[in-house]
Design a protein around this motif. Sequence first.
Motif, PDB file in Angstrom:
ATOM      1  N   ALA A  41       0.818  -1.219   0.000  1.00  0.00           N
ATOM      2  CA  ALA A  41       0.000   0.000   0.000  1.00  0.00           C
ATOM      3  C   ALA A  41       0.850   1.267   0.000  1.00  0.00           C
ATOM      4  O   ALA A  41       0.327   2.361  -0.143  1.00  0.00           O
ATOM      5  CB  ALA A  41      -0.919   0.000   1.222  1.00  0.00           C
ATOM      6  N   ASP A  42       2.167   1.121   0.175  1.00  0.00           N
ATOM      7  CA  ASP A  42       3.063   2.279   0.208  1.00  0.00           C
ATOM      8  C   ASP A  42       3.501   2.650  -1.206  1.00  0.00           C
ATOM      9  O   ASP A  42       3.844   1.786  -2.007  1.00  0.00           O
ATOM     10  CB  ASP A  42       4.302   1.988   1.050  1.00  0.00           C
ATOM     11  CG  ASP A  42       3.983   1.777   2.513  1.00  0.00           C
ATOM     12  OD1 ASP A  42       2.984   2.356   2.982  1.00  0.00           O
ATOM     13  OD2 ASP A  42       4.732   1.046   3.179  1.00  0.00           O
ATOM     14  N   SER A  43       3.516   3.948  -1.486  1.00  0.00           N
ATOM     15  CA  SER A  43       3.909   4.428  -2.808  1.00  0.00           C
ATOM     16  C   SER A  43       4.403   5.863  -2.711  1.00  0.00           C
ATOM     17  O   SER A  43       3.897   6.644  -1.909  1.00  0.00           O
ATOM     18  CB  SER A  43       2.719   4.354  -3.761  1.00  0.00           C
ATOM     19  OG  SER A  43       3.092   4.794  -5.040  1.00  0.00           O
ATOM     20  N   VAL A  44       5.408   6.193  -3.515  1.00  0.00           N
ATOM     21  CA  VAL A  44       5.886   7.565  -3.618  1.00  0.00           C
ATOM     22  C   VAL A  44       6.349   7.792  -5.058  1.00  0.00           C
ATOM     23  O   VAL A  44       6.899   6.901  -5.692  1.00  0.00           O
ATOM     24  CB  VAL A  44       7.026   7.872  -2.614  1.00  0.00           C
ATOM     25  CG1 VAL A  44       8.277   7.076  -2.917  1.00  0.00           C
ATOM     26  CG2 VAL A  44       7.341   9.351  -2.582  1.00  0.00           C
ATOM     27  N   THR A  45       6.060   8.976  -5.582  1.00  0.00           N
ATOM     28  CA  THR A  45       6.499   9.361  -6.918  1.00  0.00           C
ATOM     29  C   THR A  45       7.439  10.547  -6.792  1.00  0.00           C
ATOM     30  O   THR A  45       7.116  11.526  -6.131  1.00  0.00           O
ATOM     31  CB  THR A  45       5.298   9.726  -7.819  1.00  0.00           C
ATOM     32  OG1 THR A  45       4.466   8.573  -7.953  1.00  0.00           O
ATOM     33  CG2 THR A  45       5.764  10.173  -9.196  1.00  0.00           C
ATOM     34  N   LEU A  46       8.598  10.425  -7.423  1.00  0.00           N
ATOM     35  CA  LEU A  46       9.616  11.475  -7.389  1.00  0.00           C
ATOM     36  C   LEU A  46       9.969  11.878  -8.807  1.00  0.00           C
ATOM     37  O   LEU A  46       9.936  11.054  -9.719  1.00  0.00           O
ATOM     38  CB  LEU A  46      10.872  10.972  -6.669  1.00  0.00           C
ATOM     39  CG  LEU A  46      10.657  10.515  -5.225  1.00  0.00           C
ATOM     40  CD1 LEU A  46      11.891   9.800  -4.709  1.00  0.00           C
ATOM     41  CD2 LEU A  46      10.343  11.702  -4.339  1.00  0.00           C
ATOM     42  N   GLU A  47      10.314  13.150  -8.972  1.00  0.00           N
ATOM     43  CA  GLU A  47      10.685  13.668 -10.285  1.00  0.00           C
ATOM     44  C   GLU A  47      12.101  14.231 -10.229  1.00  0.00           C
ATOM     45  O   GLU A  47      12.291  15.407  -9.924  1.00  0.00           O
ATOM     46  CB  GLU A  47       9.685  14.732 -10.723  1.00  0.00           C
ATOM     47  CG  GLU A  47       8.301  14.149 -10.837  1.00  0.00           C
ATOM     48  CD  GLU A  47       7.386  14.944 -11.725  1.00  0.00           C
ATOM     49  OE1 GLU A  47       7.865  15.633 -12.636  1.00  0.00           O
ATOM     50  OE2 GLU A  47       6.177  14.852 -11.487  1.00  0.00           O
ATOM     51  N   PRO A  48      13.097  13.383 -10.515  1.00  0.00           N
ATOM     52  CA  PRO A  48      14.469  13.872 -10.500  1.00  0.00           C
ATOM     53  C   PRO A  48      14.674  14.967 -11.549  1.00  0.00           C
ATOM     54  O   PRO A  48      14.091  14.899 -12.637  1.00  0.00           O
ATOM     55  CB  PRO A  48      15.307  12.637 -10.860  1.00  0.00           C
ATOM     56  CG  PRO A  48      14.430  11.472 -10.559  1.00  0.00           C
ATOM     57  CD  PRO A  48      13.027  11.951 -10.805  1.00  0.00           C
ATOM     58  N   PRO A  49      15.471  15.977 -11.226  1.00  0.00           N
ATOM     59  CA  PRO A  49      15.757  17.033 -12.199  1.00  0.00           C
ATOM     60  C   PRO A  49      16.686  16.517 -13.297  1.00  0.00           C
ATOM     61  O   PRO A  49      17.148  15.367 -13.251  1.00  0.00           O
ATOM     62  CB  PRO A  49      16.451  18.107 -11.350  1.00  0.00           C
ATOM     63  CG  PRO A  49      17.101  17.327 -10.256  1.00  0.00           C
ATOM     64  CD  PRO A  49      16.161  16.192  -9.959  1.00  0.00           C
ATOM     65  N   ALA A  50      16.967  17.350 -14.259  1.00  0.00           N
ATOM     66  CA  ALA A  50      17.822  16.957 -15.378  1.00  0.00           C
ATOM     67  C   ALA A  50      19.234  16.579 -14.930  1.00  0.00           C
ATOM     68  O   ALA A  50      19.885  15.744 -15.558  1.00  0.00           O
ATOM     69  CB  ALA A  50      17.890  18.085 -16.415  1.00  0.00           C
ATOM     70  N   ARG A  51      19.731  17.186 -13.836  1.00  0.00           N
ATOM     71  CA  ARG A  51      21.093  16.920 -13.384  1.00  0.00           C
ATOM     72  C   ARG A  51      21.153  16.714 -11.861  1.00  0.00           C
ATOM     73  O   ARG A  51      21.690  17.555 -11.137  1.00  0.00           O
ATOM     74  CB  ARG A  51      22.024  18.050 -13.798  1.00  0.00           C
ATOM     75  CG  ARG A  51      22.170  18.148 -15.322  1.00  0.00           C
ATOM     76  CD  ARG A  51      23.280  19.073 -15.745  1.00  0.00           C
ATOM     77  NE  ARG A  51      24.579  18.735 -15.219  1.00  0.00           N
ATOM     78  CZ  ARG A  51      25.395  17.796 -15.702  1.00  0.00           C
ATOM     79  NH1 ARG A  51      25.031  17.078 -16.731  1.00  0.00           N
ATOM     80  NH2 ARG A  51      26.578  17.584 -15.159  1.00  0.00           N
ATOM     81  N   PRO A  52      20.633  15.574 -11.370  1.00  0.00           N
ATOM     82  CA  PRO A  52      20.773  15.294  -9.939  1.00  0.00           C
ATOM     83  C   PRO A  52      22.211  14.875  -9.632  1.00  0.00           C
ATOM     84  O   PRO A  52      22.981  14.551 -10.539  1.00  0.00           O
ATOM     85  CB  PRO A  52      19.805  14.141  -9.699  1.00  0.00           C
ATOM     86  CG  PRO A  52      19.755  13.434 -11.015  1.00  0.00           C
ATOM     87  CD  PRO A  52      19.909  14.519 -12.064  1.00  0.00           C
ATOM     88  N   THR A  53      22.567  14.870  -8.373  1.00  0.00           N
ATOM     89  CA  THR A  53      23.854  14.322  -7.944  1.00  0.00           C
ATOM     90  C   THR A  53      23.703  12.813  -7.842  1.00  0.00           C
ATOM     91  O   THR A  53      22.731  12.319  -7.265  1.00  0.00           O
ATOM     92  CB  THR A  53      24.262  14.907  -6.574  1.00  0.00           C
ATOM     93  OG1 THR A  53      24.385  16.316  -6.703  1.00  0.00           O
ATOM     94  CG2 THR A  53      25.572  14.328  -6.093  1.00  0.00           C
ATOM     95  N   PHE A  54      24.652  12.064  -8.400  1.00  0.00           N
ATOM     96  CA  PHE A  54      24.625  10.603  -8.401  1.00  0.00           C
ATOM     97  C   PHE A  54      25.736  10.119  -7.485  1.00  0.00           C
ATOM     98  O   PHE A  54      26.913  10.377  -7.726  1.00  0.00           O
ATOM     99  CB  PHE A  54      24.829  10.083  -9.829  1.00  0.00           C
ATOM    100  CG  PHE A  54      24.769   8.583  -9.963  1.00  0.00           C
ATOM    101  CD1 PHE A  54      23.779   7.833  -9.361  1.00  0.00           C
ATOM    102  CD2 PHE A  54      25.713   7.923 -10.731  1.00  0.00           C
ATOM    103  CE1 PHE A  54      23.719   6.458  -9.517  1.00  0.00           C
ATOM    104  CE2 PHE A  54      25.664   6.546 -10.899  1.00  0.00           C
ATOM    105  CZ  PHE A  54      24.671   5.814 -10.287  1.00  0.00           C
TER     106      PHE A  54
END
Length: 94
Positions: A41-54
């Motif tokens: 039942a757990d869910s999360v949606t994330l929108e990484p930017p064009a240049r995240p830190t990896f």
Amino acid sequence: MPEEVLFKSETEQSRAEIASMLRRVADNLDDGKSITLTAGADSVTLEPPARPTFEVKAEREGPADSPGELSIEFELEWDEDNGGDGGSGELEIE
């Protein structure tokens, strides 16, 4: 700044199953899409930017004089308010 866990899942899976999930993340990153994590039942949606830190980290946990637990961690980081644009050095994975 305190850490707030938005989602967590830890399950034993085959290497092929893990590779399939990582491919889905990679495909979404390539296509500029959001990433949705779901477990039960757990869910999360994330929108990484064009240049995240990896960040990539290899660790051994446990006593120094005996075998421990090994791990590889892959992490994408970015500021919520202004995206991401950081990092140092060029990473290669073989």
